[in-house]
Design an enzyme around this catalytic site. Structure first.
Site: not given
Ligand SMILES: NC(=O)c1ccc[n+]([C@@H]2O[C@H](COP(=O)([O-])OP(=O)(O)OC[C@H]3O[C@@H](n4cnc5c(N)ncnc54)[C@H](OP(=O)(O)O)[C@@H]3O)[C@@H](O)[C@H]2O)c1
Length: 297
Positions: A52, A96, A119
């Protein structure tokens, strides 16, 4: 001829198209910034976070990273979240998953500022998506929509069967595809581990999306003639090679390809799209927070 849908190519085009928006934002004094937070030292999570960050650097998004010790109390992670919520240079961030067992992931998500929740997992963003007013579409479902759009597959009136009902893939994708919208208007069936006669549900579908995390669960006999097959699954299985494993999807590619009109491979299908759509959401977050209009691909 079965079309092999090339996720790498579509993702690359989206990344290229995002660079203009990123430079517009940078010129206006607000270069987009994405932070990743990793609690613990899970090697797979570390790899995802590294990817990422690399993706950000390639398109001109500022990347930041915060490590939190795996044995720290939940409050340490909550403090990090509060700092990121308050930091004007961070437009979006992700914590994460998975987090260690002593941390409640739902509570973590609730503490993320919904405006920075790239997200798309915060309850406010989930609610907006269901109501047809999404701020951030979760990256994998959004990537699936973009793949279908790029392959010129019109979902209006089509029967779509999604295998999997997780909060990150199956549920949001189902909610997106039933919206009264150009990229929705499908009739959606959502299957899971308690579904009876899964094969009947997949075989009757115009589009099958497999997101079960079960290696090669769906073979050609479960695919209707000419159906479109999108394989979200990424599973490590033992293999007689240097690494000792290989990645396979939830679909048995070779037999499904014989029946499908179009199919995504694993790797090189949905995976690169998920990464591209995180960049998309970060650019959107920066645009919304700074009131600078940009064209999004
Ligand atoms: N390519 C990408 O970017 C990307 C992104 C996210 C996830 N993934 C991959 O996609 C897969 C799914 O991920 P996830 O996070 O959604 O997984 P998950 O949270 O484990 O959910 C799996 C879902 O599939 C259902 N399921 C499992 N086995 C089944 C079976 N034999 N028949 C019918 N349904 C079954 C489960 O049913 P129950 O609800 O009844 O347990 C559950 O709803 C994994 O392989 C993951 O690695 C890929």
């Amino acid at each position: 001829m079965t079309e092999i849908i090339d996720g790498n190519a579509v993702a690359s085009e989206i990344r290229d198209n995002l660079t203009d928006a990123i430079e517009t934002l940078a010129d206006a004094g607000s270069r987009p910034g994405l932070a990743t937070v990793l609690m613990g030292d899970d090697p797979a999570s570390q790899t995802y976070v590294n990817m990422k960050q690399r993706d950000c650097e390639e398109v001109g998004i500022e990347s930041h990273h915060v490590d939190v010790a795996g044995d720290a109390p939940p409050e340490t992670l909550y403090d990090t979240i509060a700092d990121l919520n308050a930091d004007p240079e961070i437009h979006g961030y992700i914590v994460q998953a998975p987090v260690p067992d002593h941390v409640d992931y739902r509570e973590v998500i609730r503490r993320v500022d919904p405006a920075k929740d790239v997200d798309g997992f915060h309850p406010e963003n989930v609610g907006r998506l269901v109501a047809g007013d999404a701020r951030f579409r979760p990256c994998t479902p959004h990537g699936v929509q973009k793949l279908l759009e790029d392959a010129a597959i019109d979902l209006e009136g089509k029967d779509v069967t999604i295998v999997g009902r997780s909060d990150i893939v199956g549920k949001p994708l189902a909610n997106l595809l039933i919206q009264k919208a150009d990229d929705g208007n499908a009739t959606v069936t959502v299957c899971h581990s308690r579904t009876t006669d899964l094969a009947a549900k997949t075989r009757g579908a115009d589009v099958v999306v497999a997101a079960a995390g079960a290696p090669e669960l769906i073979d050609g006999s479960m695919i209707g003639d000419g159906a479109v097959v999108i394989d979200v699954g990424v599973n490590r299985v033992d293999a007689d090679n240097e690494k000792g494993y290989e990645l396979v999807g939830d679909v048995e590619f070779e037999s499904a390809k014989e029946r499908a009109s179009a199919i995504t491979p694993v790797p090189g299908g949905v995976g690169p799209m998920t990464r591209a759509m995180l960049l998309y959401n970060t650019v959107k977050a920066a645009s919304l927070q700074n009131g600078v209009d940009v064209d999004l691909p």
